[in-house]
Scaffold this motif. Sequence first.
Motif, mmCIF file in Angstrom:
data_model
loop_
_atom_site.group_PDB
_atom_site.id
_atom_site.type_symbol
_atom_site.label_atom_id
_atom_site.label_comp_id
_atom_site.label_asym_id
_atom_site.label_seq_id
_atom_site.Cartn_x
_atom_site.Cartn_y
_atom_site.Cartn_z
ATOM 1 N N HIS A 168 33.054 45.098 51.075
ATOM 2 C CA HIS A 168 32.466 43.757 51.126
ATOM 3 C C HIS A 168 33.566 42.700 51.260
ATOM 4 O O HIS A 168 34.714 42.940 50.871
ATOM 5 N N LEU A 169 33.188 41.517 51.745
ATOM 6 C CA LEU A 169 34.064 40.350 51.646
ATOM 7 C C LEU A 169 33.249 39.265 50.948
ATOM 8 O O LEU A 169 32.469 38.544 51.574
ATOM 9 N N LEU A 170 33.414 39.197 49.620
ATOM 10 C CA LEU A 170 32.581 38.303 48.809
ATOM 11 C C LEU A 170 33.308 37.011 48.452
ATOM 12 O O LEU A 170 32.688 36.030 48.060
ATOM 13 N N GLY A 171 34.628 37.022 48.555
ATOM 14 C CA GLY A 171 35.425 35.847 48.245
ATOM 15 C C GLY A 171 36.883 36.175 48.487
ATOM 16 O O GLY A 171 37.226 37.337 48.728
ATOM 17 N N LEU A 172 37.741 35.149 48.388
ATOM 18 C CA LEU A 172 39.178 35.403 48.530
ATOM 19 C C LEU A 172 39.833 35.630 47.172
ATOM 20 O O LEU A 172 41.000 36.008 47.103
ATOM 21 N N GLU A 173 39.088 35.396 46.097
ATOM 22 C CA GLU A 173 39.619 35.668 44.763
ATOM 23 C C GLU A 173 39.920 37.171 44.658
ATOM 24 O O GLU A 173 39.061 38.010 44.952
ATOM 25 N N ILE A 220 35.958 17.679 46.251
ATOM 26 C CA ILE A 220 36.476 18.954 45.745
ATOM 27 C C ILE A 220 35.460 19.585 44.781
ATOM 28 O O ILE A 220 35.247 20.797 44.789
ATOM 29 N N ALA A 221 34.810 18.758 43.980
ATOM 30 C CA ALA A 221 33.918 19.271 42.934
ATOM 31 C C ALA A 221 32.827 20.184 43.489
ATOM 32 O O ALA A 221 32.482 21.191 42.878
ATOM 33 N N HIS A 222 32.294 19.846 44.661
ATOM 34 C CA HIS A 222 31.164 20.606 45.199
ATOM 35 C C HIS A 222 31.572 21.552 46.326
ATOM 36 O O HIS A 222 30.703 22.084 47.019
ATOM 37 N N SER A 223 32.889 21.758 46.506
ATOM 38 C CA SER A 223 33.335 22.432 47.717
ATOM 39 C C SER A 223 33.683 23.906 47.518
ATOM 40 O O SER A 223 34.670 24.249 46.883
ATOM 41 N N ARG A 224 32.883 24.786 48.130
ATOM 42 C CA ARG A 224 33.229 26.211 48.172
ATOM 43 C C ARG A 224 34.430 26.434 49.098
ATOM 44 O O ARG A 224 35.206 27.359 48.919
ATOM 45 N N VAL A 225 34.558 25.555 50.106
ATOM 46 C CA VAL A 225 35.700 25.669 51.030
ATOM 47 C C VAL A 225 36.998 25.418 50.264
ATOM 48 O O VAL A 225 38.001 26.124 50.463
ATOM 49 N N ALA A 226 36.985 24.424 49.356
ATOM 50 C CA ALA A 226 38.188 24.140 48.565
ATOM 51 C C ALA A 226 38.550 25.340 47.703
ATOM 52 O O ALA A 226 39.718 25.753 47.646
ATOM 53 N N ARG A 227 37.561 25.925 47.051
ATOM 54 C CA ARG A 227 37.858 27.060 46.154
ATOM 55 C C ARG A 227 38.449 28.232 46.924
ATOM 56 O O ARG A 227 39.429 28.843 46.494
ATOM 57 N N SER A 228 37.879 28.571 48.077
ATOM 58 C CA SER A 228 38.420 29.690 48.853
ATOM 59 C C SER A 228 39.792 29.344 49.422
ATOM 60 O O SER A 228 40.697 30.183 49.442
ATOM 61 N N ARG A 233 24.296 33.628 53.440
ATOM 62 C CA ARG A 233 24.559 32.260 52.967
ATOM 63 C C ARG A 233 23.409 31.871 52.060
ATOM 64 O O ARG A 233 22.232 32.052 52.400
ATOM 65 N N HIS A 234 23.762 31.319 50.897
ATOM 66 C CA HIS A 234 22.739 30.949 49.918
ATOM 67 C C HIS A 234 23.252 29.775 49.102
ATOM 68 O O HIS A 234 24.451 29.666 48.858
ATOM 69 N N ASN A 235 22.349 28.901 48.671
ATOM 70 C CA ASN A 235 22.811 27.753 47.865
ATOM 71 C C ASN A 235 23.077 28.128 46.411
ATOM 72 O O ASN A 235 23.556 27.310 45.634
ATOM 73 N N CYS A 236 22.780 29.364 46.052
ATOM 74 C CA CYS A 236 23.013 29.814 44.678
ATOM 75 C C CYS A 236 24.338 30.586 44.593
ATOM 76 O O CYS A 236 24.482 31.633 45.243
ATOM 77 N N PRO A 237 25.305 30.097 43.804
ATOM 78 C CA PRO A 237 26.567 30.828 43.671
ATOM 79 C C PRO A 237 26.309 32.239 43.156
ATOM 80 O O PRO A 237 25.551 32.424 42.207
ATOM 81 N N GLY A 238 26.914 33.230 43.784
ATOM 82 C CA GLY A 238 26.764 34.610 43.323
ATOM 83 C C GLY A 238 25.687 35.407 44.047
ATOM 84 O O GLY A 238 25.573 36.620 43.838
ATOM 85 N N ALA A 239 24.899 34.769 44.916
ATOM 86 C CA ALA A 239 23.815 35.505 45.610
ATOM 87 C C ALA A 239 24.361 36.681 46.429
ATOM 88 O O ALA A 239 23.799 37.791 46.350
ATOM 89 N N PRO A 240 25.437 36.526 47.203
ATOM 90 C CA PRO A 240 25.957 37.683 47.956
ATOM 91 C C PRO A 240 26.430 38.808 47.026
ATOM 92 O O PRO A 240 26.221 39.997 47.320
ATOM 93 N N GLY A 295 29.114 31.758 52.486
ATOM 94 C CA GLY A 295 29.045 30.517 51.733
ATOM 95 C C GLY A 295 27.958 30.595 50.690
ATOM 96 O O GLY A 295 26.779 30.683 51.038
ATOM 97 N N ASP A 296 28.371 30.601 49.400
ATOM 98 C CA ASP A 296 27.375 30.668 48.315
ATOM 99 C C ASP A 296 27.551 29.486 47.378
ATOM 100 O O ASP A 296 28.465 29.427 46.566
ATOM 101 N N GLY A 297 26.638 28.512 47.529
ATOM 102 C CA GLY A 297 26.676 27.326 46.669
ATOM 103 C C GLY A 297 28.041 26.683 46.667
ATOM 104 O O GLY A 297 28.662 26.501 47.714
ATOM 105 N N THR A 298 28.513 26.356 45.453
ATOM 106 C CA THR A 298 29.840 25.734 45.336
ATOM 107 C C THR A 298 30.915 26.778 45.033
ATOM 108 O O THR A 298 32.027 26.429 44.658
ATOM 109 N N HIS A 299 30.605 28.063 45.211
ATOM 110 C CA HIS A 299 31.512 29.126 44.772
ATOM 111 C C HIS A 299 32.617 29.434 45.791
ATOM 112 O O HIS A 299 33.768 29.049 45.617
ATOM 113 N N GLU A 300 32.271 30.133 46.891
ATOM 114 C CA GLU A 300 33.300 30.531 47.868
ATOM 115 C C GLU A 300 32.747 30.503 49.289
ATOM 116 O O GLU A 300 31.528 30.639 49.510
#
Length: 327
Positions: A24-29, A186-194, A128-135, A151-156
């Motif tokens: 899977h590719l769920l995030g860059l973390e 920044i507060a709402h940005s999944r792009v910033a977090r990744s 893609r889902h507006n809920c963080p963690g859906a993927p 893209g999942d909510g404000t997560h990644e």
Amino acid sequence: MPVSERNTVSERFQEVPSRWKRQHLLGLEGLSAEELTLLLDYAQSFRDEILTAEGTNRKIPLLGGKAIVNLFFENSTRTRTSFSLAGRRLGADVIEFSAGTSSLSKGETIIDTARNIQAMGVDAFVIRHNCPGAPQLVAGALDGCSVLNAGDGTHEHPTQALLDMLTIRQRFGRIEGLTVALVGDIAHSRVARSNIRGLKTLGANVIVCGPSTLVASQWEELGVEVSYSLDAILPRVNVFNLLRIQFERQVVRPFPSIREYAYLYAMNARRLARCRDDVLIIAPGPINRGVEITPDVADGSHSAIIDQVTNGVAVRMAALWLCLSRR
Ligand code: CP
């Protein structure tokens, strides 16, 4: 491209390197510098050898016989279209799932939906889902099927950060040692977090910049510098990544007016003149002209905003190929 050369390119992509183990590719973390570099290297190869080719040479059938479903619960122009194109360029069947016309409206859960679609012989979901963690939720519920986070909510938003990094690397030949400023919501940005995760792992210095209502000082715990003044950082930044103000995610407006935000944080010609001569301007899109960036800067010579979109197809080809063909 002559057939003989094309065979060579095709053969080179046949085998996924043994260093790539992810389904899977769920995030860059948690991705290592080696994994990030591998993704960027293959994306660059796809960009050079497939996306710049003409006609039928733009296809390389590495995923022939595989089926990929785009499961988008939020609107998208760039991510959805480029994941579709990436899958098709690799020879896979790509199915567009429309949440609004599906049986989700009759109460079926996202997990039951995914399980039922997987039973039709599907190899990967792009979610893609507006809920963080859906993927992550879907990935945990399925067996033998890849999940890629679109893209999942404000997560990644991992593939967005990868295409941002590919664009930076193309311009400067490296990521390490560069100073990259993420400016805006920044507060709402999944792009910033990744971006922070990927850029820090590859050795960049990262500044997050915006009004204090959108950039909490706690961001420093991620190893980034926090600045509330765009004007103060202009001369020492190599790359500005201008993030959209995400009004749809805000409960209360974090500044008095858009005009005031643009006065303090928009990248415009006056500010560009105070930047380094080789400064790179990028933005994930969609851009709001006149808010985070003025039209002359968005369309000017320092901007790589359209080039980012082409890189998006290359990055998504690399991500799909690596995850679906891993050993
Ligand atoms: N950058 C980005 O994710 O754009 P879309 O919402 O259009 O996919």
